[in-house]
Design a protein around this motif. Structure first.
Motif, PDB file in Angstrom:
ATOM      1  N   ASN A  32       0.830  -1.217   0.000  1.00  0.00           N
ATOM      2  CA  ASN A  32       0.000   0.000   0.000  1.00  0.00           C
ATOM      3  C   ASN A  32       0.860   1.261   0.000  1.00  0.00           C
ATOM      4  N   GLY A  33       1.958   1.227  -0.755  1.00  0.00           N
ATOM      5  CA  GLY A  33       2.825   2.385  -0.857  1.00  0.00           C
ATOM      6  C   GLY A  33       3.757   2.593   0.325  1.00  0.00           C
ATOM      7  N   ILE A  34       3.722   1.687   1.287  1.00  0.00           N
ATOM      8  CA  ILE A  34       4.574   1.806   2.470  1.00  0.00           C
ATOM      9  C   ILE A  34       5.721   0.811   2.357  1.00  0.00           C
ATOM     10  N   VAL A  35       6.946   1.330   2.434  1.00  0.00           N
ATOM     11  CA  VAL A  35       8.145   0.501   2.324  1.00  0.00           C
ATOM     12  C   VAL A  35       8.525  -0.018   3.704  1.00  0.00           C
ATOM     13  N   GLN A  36       8.909  -1.282   3.764  1.00  0.00           N
ATOM     14  CA  GLN A  36       9.485  -1.823   4.979  1.00  0.00           C
ATOM     15  C   GLN A  36      10.598  -2.790   4.600  1.00  0.00           C
ATOM     16  N   LEU A  37      11.517  -2.977   5.517  1.00  0.00           N
ATOM     17  CA  LEU A  37      12.618  -3.904   5.315  1.00  0.00           C
ATOM     18  C   LEU A  37      12.369  -5.135   6.167  1.00  0.00           C
ATOM     19  N   LEU A  38      12.637  -6.312   5.600  1.00  0.00           N
ATOM     20  CA  LEU A  38      12.486  -7.562   6.336  1.00  0.00           C
ATOM     21  C   LEU A  38      13.852  -8.205   6.477  1.00  0.00           C
ATOM     22  N   GLY A  43      17.678 -16.534  12.986  1.00  0.00           N
ATOM     23  CA  GLY A  43      16.436 -17.218  12.665  1.00  0.00           C
ATOM     24  C   GLY A  43      15.171 -16.530  13.137  1.00  0.00           C
ATOM     25  N   ILE A  44      15.300 -15.395  13.793  1.00  0.00           N
ATOM     26  CA  ILE A  44      14.134 -14.672  14.299  1.00  0.00           C
ATOM     27  C   ILE A  44      13.880 -13.498  13.361  1.00  0.00           C
ATOM     28  N   GLY A  45      12.756 -13.528  12.685  1.00  0.00           N
ATOM     29  CA  GLY A  45      12.444 -12.480  11.720  1.00  0.00           C
ATOM     30  C   GLY A  45      12.072 -11.170  12.379  1.00  0.00           C
ATOM     31  N   PHE A  46      12.435 -10.090  11.727  1.00  0.00           N
ATOM     32  CA  PHE A  46      12.021  -8.769  12.185  1.00  0.00           C
ATOM     33  C   PHE A  46      11.839  -7.852  10.985  1.00  0.00           C
ATOM     34  N   ALA A  47      11.131  -6.772  11.233  1.00  0.00           N
ATOM     35  CA  ALA A  47      10.875  -5.782  10.188  1.00  0.00           C
ATOM     36  C   ALA A  47      11.419  -4.431  10.630  1.00  0.00           C
TER      37      ALA A  47
END
Length: 162
Positions: A32-38, A43-47
């Motif tokens: 929706n036009g919002i950038v995020q980094l993953l 092994g623990i995911g974050f944004a």
């Protein structure tokens, strides 16, 4: 003391490079036009979610490191409150079926070393978070087992002799 170049904002590309230089894999997504980094740590995911826009197009003055873990079953009472009362910098909250740990980072008026230090702090807090969850769950299970193992009082033993 050396002169550190102060920055006024950070872009998703600059933060991607910072994470990659520190050894993290990074995927940039847009929703929706919002950038995020993953990314992930051990092994623990974050944004990384960007906050307030800067004067420069596509740049931001702050961002948030965020780790969401899906809750399976019931969380022990007080889990988030004890973390929040005993830890600084990152906060826990329950958002629907997710336990969320977040840490805000101001990126205006700081140097690049500050952003690297914040990343190191985030990584450490993420590791502490997992240990905390494991230990808190074990303690809660032990207390539950002790409560269930407490002998029931026999009413005949309590009755006064006539």
């Amino acid at each position: 003391m050396s002169d550190v170049q102060l920055i006024t904002s950070v872009t998703p590309q600059a933060l991607t490079e910072l994470l990659q230089e520190a050894g993290y894999r990074v995927n940039q997504t847009e929703q929706n036009g919002i950038v995020q980094l993953l990314s992930a740590s051990q092994g623990i995911g974050f944004a990384v979610r960007f906050g307030n826009p800067a004067a420069e197009q596509g740049a931001y003055v702050d961002f948030t490191y965020s780790c969401a873990l899906r809750v399976q079953g019931e969380l022990p009472d007080g889990l988030a409150q004890v973390w929040n009362a005993s830890r600084r910098f990152a906060r826990l909250s329950l958002q629907g079926e997710f336990l969320l740990m977040e840490m805000d980072v101001v990126a205006a008026g700081v140097g690049a070393p500050y952003l690297r230090n914040q990343l190191e702090l985030w990584d450490r807090l993420l590791q502490e978070f997992i240990v905390y969850l494991r230990e808190y769950s074990q303690q809660a299970a032990q207390l539950q087992a002790q409560a269930e193992a407490a002998p029931a009082v026999d009413a005949r033993e309590e009755a006064p002799a006539l």
